[in-house]
Design an enzyme around this catalytic site. Structure first.
Site, PDB file in Angstrom:
ATOM      1  N   ASP A 292       3.019  -1.790  25.846  1.00 23.92           N
ATOM      2  CA  ASP A 292       4.280  -1.419  26.499  1.00 23.92           C
ATOM      3  C   ASP A 292       5.298  -2.513  26.177  1.00 23.92           C
ATOM      4  O   ASP A 292       4.980  -3.534  25.554  1.00 23.92           O
ATOM      5  CB  ASP A 292       4.091  -1.215  28.001  1.00 23.92           C
ATOM      6  CG  ASP A 292       5.245  -0.393  28.601  1.00 23.92           C
ATOM      7  OD1 ASP A 292       6.270  -0.191  27.918  1.00 23.92           O
ATOM      8  OD2 ASP A 292       5.126   0.050  29.752  1.00 23.92           O
TER       9      ASP A 292
HETATM   10  C1  NOJ Z   1       8.757   0.400  29.447  1.00 22.11           C
HETATM   11  C2  NOJ Z   1       8.117   1.600  30.065  1.00 22.11           C
HETATM   12  O1  NOJ Z   1       7.072   1.206  30.941  1.00 22.11           O
HETATM   13  C3  NOJ Z   1       7.553   2.572  29.036  1.00 22.11           C
HETATM   14  O2  NOJ Z   1       7.058   3.695  29.679  1.00 22.11           O
HETATM   15  C4  NOJ Z   1       8.624   2.909  28.041  1.00 22.11           C
HETATM   16  O3  NOJ Z   1       8.142   3.856  27.119  1.00 22.11           O
HETATM   17  C5  NOJ Z   1       9.050   1.631  27.349  1.00 22.11           C
HETATM   18  N1  NOJ Z   1       9.619   0.720  28.336  1.00 22.11           N
HETATM   19  C6  NOJ Z   1      10.047   1.885  26.232  1.00 22.11           C
HETATM   20  O4  NOJ Z   1      11.272   2.216  26.720  1.00 22.11           O
END
Ligand code: NOJ
Length: 747
Positions: A292
């Site tokens: 993530d």
């Molecule tokens: C953080 C989020 O937790 C995730 O779900 C998302 O896809 C990413 N940022 C990218 O924006």
């Protein structure tokens, strides 16, 4: 795949799976012409050929080029397009302008190996046309519509050149304090699994590779506070959190994203047992794992890595193949390899997985995006029709005392109150910005259009911002409300009250909206509350005073039209709650498939499992939702009262529409193992089907559940499927009261 079949249509499970991706009228026509992007893992000879191409390419790559493939960068501070030209970044994200994307794709062609980019975006519930938020999509309980929403989201996103979405989020959501519950499918394991598979199919059909997320347990953050620790025993992990991932993987998910949180004391991004053992091993996931956002760097904050090099090393060894935005793989992995702290075989394995996905997606053969063609492929009539169709089904009618809805013919004037009802914009917090936007009529304009000139519609935002911070002119609002025959209050959550890092401790209407509602009720005029929220709120006081409540979540581009249609009765609501709605915050987590206790609640008993100041049951249970007509279920019959362990429990029930309107109802089948080697949930959803029944008509609905779906795990990860008595409950919400019993026989 829902395990309920409607006899009238004589569908078998096999035919259902063929029909599942079916698209409605205009959508279908377009699909044939433009399904050229449809994605699926290749099989047989094609898959073997891909493995050979992966190995050939890998053999030609330098260490730096390999590590470049593991590096996901993107739009934002410090992004340098030259990284793409020099092979330092094999993946990018957060670009939505097809011209920018085309430039990057052209730059790739100047790189030595010309390995195409995978281009990611959070296309969660739309790109330019917005669909109901995922929680609202789940509330449709309609697999075809959920797939349709993903399909059109993919079609539009792909038209801009993006080829990868960070969706579906399949985290089980049992704590409405968590701001991301809107992104999931709610509290139920089976529903979440069906939704996960449908969304993967829809995205892939529309040409967007998926990233099922967040592996794993993210939704169990303690106290619902985002990013907080989670504690999940193995049995619960395998029984409750893993099935939706498994369903997404079986449906062909290309990639998976790690969770930002630490589970049982180990951050998921550094957990080899989870990523390599469970995901890539036990679940057989063939795609690549992306971290993530900056979650590799966050291993330092979690306190499991002293510096960037250690964080990069730990993440890679755990099984993270691609680094989203921390830059630590590109910064440290080459040195780590040279210092022999990371074997080059581990890098190769990550590259292999990424290249494999790129080949299976057909990226090496795909033409670059044509920016001139994008505009003609977004906000198209079939996408709009699909958005309206899904929005109509996503609304849950929670209350309708005295049948005040649909709006009666004798109503001559309506006051629409609340800033969320005035808005003509479909943008929601967290959605992509910078795209063409659809400005639709407001709720009051829709009511005026649908009810005609004989009904006077007045409107007042009442509060200064859509977050409901302050009154604009309280007296003027109330005066307007007093003069109307009916008040439609459109209230809820927007702005910072939803999404990532938007956890709440009070689940009330933000700002002064609660007071506003009180004062509207105090006018003595009937009030209909349309709730636009990203999560279940605590409605106990509100439900005691407001006669009609529609839970609409956020419905997307066509939501205001759909709300108008439900209020006026053109559409009969049929959504069902994918999450229980608590009576008070202190009840949380409250979910229907809990275990029994040794001291089940009995009225008047002191030492049983209950609260001294609150009931145990939720205000509105999972699966609940009213209709403008009335349904009843009877004639529950099992095909056989004795079923072998490798058999199927099947039967039928009669659904009758007792009212004067056509309607749609969700037949829900729950089961429980009465006595088992471990304590089992009091009931669990095992099948459902949404059925249309004409006024006064009835229909026989068949269901069928493989016994193996009733298996469970212990804390050593062993699977158990046990003979014995199983209770079956059939109904139209999780309180289902029609019962039968089946004996599952041992081998
Ligand atoms: C953080 C989020 O937790 C995730 O779900 C998302 O896809 C990413 N940022 C990218 O924006």
């Amino acid at each position: 795949m829902p395990r309920v079949l409607v006899r009238a249509f004589a569908l078998t499970l096999a035919t259902l799976s063929v029909l599942a991706p079916a698209l409605s009228g205009p959508a279908q026509a377009q699909t044939q012409a433009q399904a050229d992007h449809a994605l699926a893992w290749k099989t047989g000879r094609e898959a073997e050929a891909i493995e050979r191409r992966v190995e050939e390419l890998l053999a030609r790559m330098t260490l730096d080029e390999k590590i470049g493939q593991l590096n996901l960068t993107g739009r934002g501070d410090g992004f340098d397009p030259q990284w793409v030209a020099t092979g330092r970044s094999g993946a990018v994200m957060n670009f939505i302008d097809p011209k920018e994307i085309r430039q990057l794709q052209d730059l790739v062609q100047t790189s030595r190996l010309k390995i195409p980019l995978i281009i990611g975006l959070d296309a969660i519930h739309g790109f330019a046309t917005y669909f109901p938020q995922p929680i609202g999509q789940a509330a449709t309980f309609d697999v075809r519509l959920i797939e349709l929403a993903a399909y059109w989201t993919a079609r539009e996103t792909r038209a801009a050149g993006v080829n990868w979405t960070f969706a579906p989020m399949v985290d089980l959501t049992r704590d409405p304090r968590w701001g991301r519950v809107f992104e999931g499918a709610g509290e139920d394991v089976y529903l979440a699994s069906v939704v996960a598979a449908a969304r993967v199919r829809g995205y892939h059909h529309g040409g967007l590779a998926t990233s099922v997320k967040h592996f794993v347990g993210y939704g169990e953050a303690e106290a619902g506070r985002d990013y907080n620790s989670v504690w999940i025993p193995v049995s619960k992990l395998l029984d409750r959190h893993v099935p939706a991932f498994q369903a997404a993987i079986r449906a062909g998910a290309f990639t998976a994203m790690t969770s930002l949180s630490a589970m049982n004391g180990l951050p998921a991004t550094a957990d080899r047992t989870l990523l390599t053992g469970l995901l890539k091993g036990r679940l057989g996931f063939r795609g690549f794992v992306v971290s993530d956002f900056a979650s590799i760097e966050e291993l330092i904050h979690h306190g499991v890595a002293a510096d960037g090099a250690e964080a990069a090393r730990k993440a890679l060894i755990a099984g993270v193949d691609m680094d989203m935005f921390s830059g630590l793989f590109i910064r440290h992995l080459a040195d780590e390899v040279r210092a022999e702290r990371v074997p080059v075989a581990a890098i190769d394995e990550a590259v292999r997985r990424i290249l494999r996905v790129k080949f299976h997606m057909g990226l090496f053969e795909a033409p670059p995006v044509d920016p001139a063609a994008t505009a003609g492929q977004i906000i198209t009539p079939p996408a709009q029709a699909a958005a309206l169709e899904v929005a109509r089904e996503a609304m849950v009618l929670l209350k309708n005392d005295g049948d005040i809805l649909p709006i009666r013919p004798e109503i001559r004037s309506i006051a629409v109150v609340g800033a969320l009802g005035m808005s003509d914009d479909d943008w929601q917090y967290g959605d992509n910005v910078g795209l063409p936007r659809i400005r639709r009529p407001t709720v009051q304009a829709e009511l005026a259009r649908q009810l005609g000139p004989n009904v006077r519609i007045t409107a007042d935002p009442a509060v200064t911002t859509i977050c409901g911070t302050e009154f604009t002119d309280r007296e003027a609002t109330l005066k307007m409300a007093r003069e109307a025959d009916l008040i439609v209050a459109v209230l809820g959550e927007e702005c910072e009250f939803m999404g990532e890092s938007a956890s709440r401790t009070r689940l009330d209407l933000p700002g002064v909206q609660g007071r506003l509602l009180d004062e509207l009720v105090a006018t003595g005029k009937p009030v209909v509350l349309v709730l636009k929220t990203a999560r279940p709120l605590v409605l106990t006081d509100i439900a005691a005073r407001v006669p009609a409540i529609i839970q609409s979540f956020h419905l997307g581009s066509q939501g205001r039209v759909a709300i108008g249609e439900v209020l006026t009765g053109r559409v009969n609501p049929s959504g069902k709650l994918p999450m229980s709605m608590p009576r008070s915050v202190g009840q949380i987590p409250v979910y229907y498939d809990h275990l029994p206790t040794g001291r089940p609640y009995r009225r008047g008993e002191r030492y049983e499992s209950s609260f001294v100041d609150e009931r145990n049951d939720p205000l509105f249970p999972f699966g609940f939702g009213l209709s403008y007509t009335r349904f009843s279920l009877d004639q529950l019959a099992l095909d056989s009262a004795r079923v072998p362990l490798d058999g199927t429990i099947s039967g039928s029930v009669r659904l009758s529409n007792l009212g004067a309107r056509d309607g749609r109802e969700v037949v829900q089948v729950y089961m429980r193992q009465r006595v088992a080697s471990r304590s089992r949930p009091v009931r669990q959803l095992q099948a459902f089907e949404k059925v249309t029944v004409g006024a006064g008509a009835n229909q026989t609905v068949r269901f069928s559940v493989p016994v193996e779906a009733l298996a469970f795990h212990d804390d050593q990860g062993r699977r158990h499927l046990e003979p014995g008595l199983y209770d079956i409950f059939v109904g139209t919400d999780s309180r289902a009261e029609l019962t039968a019993t089946v004996t599952v026989m041992g081998r």
